[in-house]
Structure formats: C-alpha cells, structure tokens
Design a protein around this motif. Structure first.
Motif: not given
Length: 320
Positions: A101-109
């Motif tokens: 969840a954190v890693a995907g949020s880093l994509a800023i999408e």
C-alpha cells in the motif's frame, strides 16, 4: 426499479442498502486543479529531460536513485494496488500488505482506496457507459478515438467531476484499519516520494547540485514516466494490440509496454481473467510482476495465489 448506480450492497452492519456508485458531492475546483498540477508538472519535467539529458545534469547516481524508486513505486502499483488490492490475485501477510500500500502510494497516482475504487468501476463497465476512462466513449471514427485516447490517458482525472464511491466499490478496504491509515497518510507519502530522492542525491554527492538533479530525474521525471506507462494501459491497451483471449471489451496486448509496465500490458488476458496473478501467460510474454508474486509466495509472504488454469485459458482462447 433499482438502477445500476444504486445496486444493493451490505453496509458495515451487514444490512442491505443501496449505495450510489458516485460520491454525493462533485469534485471541487481546488481538487481538480491539484490533480491537474500533479499530471502536468511531472510531464513538463519529462519533456524538459530531453535537452537536459543531451546537455548536462544526468549522473549515474541520478539513474540509480530513479531506477530504485521507479521499481518500488511501479511494482507497488502493479503487484499491490492492481493485482492484490483490486483483484485479490493473492493473499498477503500484514507486513507485505502494508508495504504494498505504501509502495503504490509512492507512485503518486492517487491514494490506495481511491485507486482501487476507480479501477473496480472500470472493470465493471469496461469500454461501456460508466467506465471512467474508456478511449471509445466518444465514438469509433478517428477523430472520436483520438479525443478518447487523450481522455482515457489522462484528461478523465481532472475533467470528470464525478468521484467513484469507495463505499460502493472498495468496502473491504474501508474495513481494513491498516489500509485506511495508509490512505490517510497519502500526502506525507507523496512528499516523501518527491523529497527522498533529492535528500539521497544530496547526501551521496554532498552538494546542492546533486540534490537538484536527483529531484529532477528521480522525482519529477520518474513520476512522469511511471504515470504515462500506467495510463497507457488505460488508453493504448484498449485501442491497439493483439486479442489472444475472448473479452467483452476492447482490451488488447501491447508487447512493447511489457517491460516498463512490469507485465501489465498483457491486458487482454487480464480482462479475460481479472483475478489471475499472471497476465503474460503465453510463450515469450514477460511478466515481471508475476515473478515478484512468485518470489513472495516462495518466501511465505503471499498465499492462495491464483495462478493461470490451463483449462480456463483454453476455453477463453481466441479461435484462429
């Protein structure tokens, strides 16, 4: 008569109620401007990178930092937001679930719950009325498709004033306290995603210039590149490519996007079998995300992985 936008759904107390598919309030001007800024500022940086690259300002340090952040945030989207949270292709233990969840949020999408809600709505109405980003929404002639490609690729995020209801499309995530917390921390995660590369670059080179170039390449350009690769799945992969499996929409496979998208561009199989953990199922179809899920399974972090079933694949295969 119950409409498609108000299908009965269980609420938090287990009672049946009609939950609208859209939030009651429309997307505000400030929110739409924020989305517009996060779409176009990295894009401008990406366009500026060409003359910047040929002139000066790109180092091996910048490339290394950008590659690591692209890998983590990109797999956070493909393995985490998409295959795990949206489609339940595998079960993840708690540490892995939070990390994805954190890693995907880093994509800023977008935050994890919003992203999942939008994508589940896309699958429900793929290339039909109700799909938030179909390139065929304006018609089939070339002018309509060109307009639709732009809309599906990026314009829908700031032109569409309707907001998908998480209560309707992501009630499972709203019940998960860990995911709700990560969702609420989206802004701090965005600031980290943009600021950490500059900090690392500055510390490695011990210079402000190193911090600036790392911010340019590993923050702005990295985010823009990942954005457009991800958005290409919505636009390009619903317009051109090969159809190997029968689907009710226009999802297609686009081979040249397979590596940068970590296997997401084998999109035709994904729409034929959305919960499958591997999208590239045919010979020569490289699927990096599936390999990562396989590694998680071997480590004991992922269980109940929904690997391809040969009988299901054969039944869905396009007859030549």
């Amino acid at each position: 008569m119950t409409t498609a936008a108000e299908l009965p759904t269980e609420n938090a107390e287990g009672k049946r109620e009609a939950i609208p598919e859209y939030e009651p309030e429309l997307r505000g001007r400030a929110e739409r401007f924020t989305v517009f800024a996060f779409v176009f500022v990295p894009l401008i940086a990406l366009l500026a990178s060409v003359p910047f690259f040929w002139g000066w300002g790109l180092s091996l340090t910048d490339i290394a930092i950008a590659s690591v952040f692209y890998l983590i945030s990109g797999l956070g989207i493909t393995v985490g937001f998409h295959r795990h949270f949206t489609h339940g292709s595998f079960k993840a233990n708690r540490p892995l679930r939070i990390a994805l969840a954190v890693a995907g949020s880093l994509a800023i999408e977008g935050s994890v719950i919003k992203w999942v809600a939008d994508h589940r709505r896309h699958h429900k109405y793929a290339d039909a009325e109700g799909d938030p980003h179909s390139p065929w929404r304006f018609g089939d002639d070339w002018k309509s498709v060109a307009k639709g490609l732009y809309y599906a690729h990026m314009a829908w995020m700031y032109l569409d004033d309707k907001k998908t209801s998480p209560r309707r499309f992501a009630p499972d995530l709203l019940k998960d306290k860990d995911i709700v917390l990560v969702d609420k921390l989206f802004l701090p995660i965005v600031l980290f995603s943009l600021g950490a590369p500059a900090l690392i670059g500055g510390l490695v080179t011990m210079s402000w210039w190193g911090a600036f170039t790392a911010f340019f390449w590993a923050s702005l350009v990295r985010v823009a590149l990942l954005h457009h690769v991800t958005w290409s799945i919505n636009s390009i992969c619903h317009t051109i490519g090969e159809e190997n499996f029968e689907v009710r929409d226009r999802s297609r496979n686009v081979w040249w996007l397979a590596i940068p998208s970590f296997g997401e561009s084998w999109h035709n199989l994904h729409h034929a079998d959305p919960t499958c953990a591997r999208h590239g199922v045919l010979k020569g179809q490289i699927d990096i995300s599936a390999r990562v899920i396989w590694a998680f399974e071997k480590l004991g972090w992922a269980t109940k992985v929904r690997w391809p079933n040969n009988d299901r694949l054969a039944a869905k295969r396009v007859k030549v």
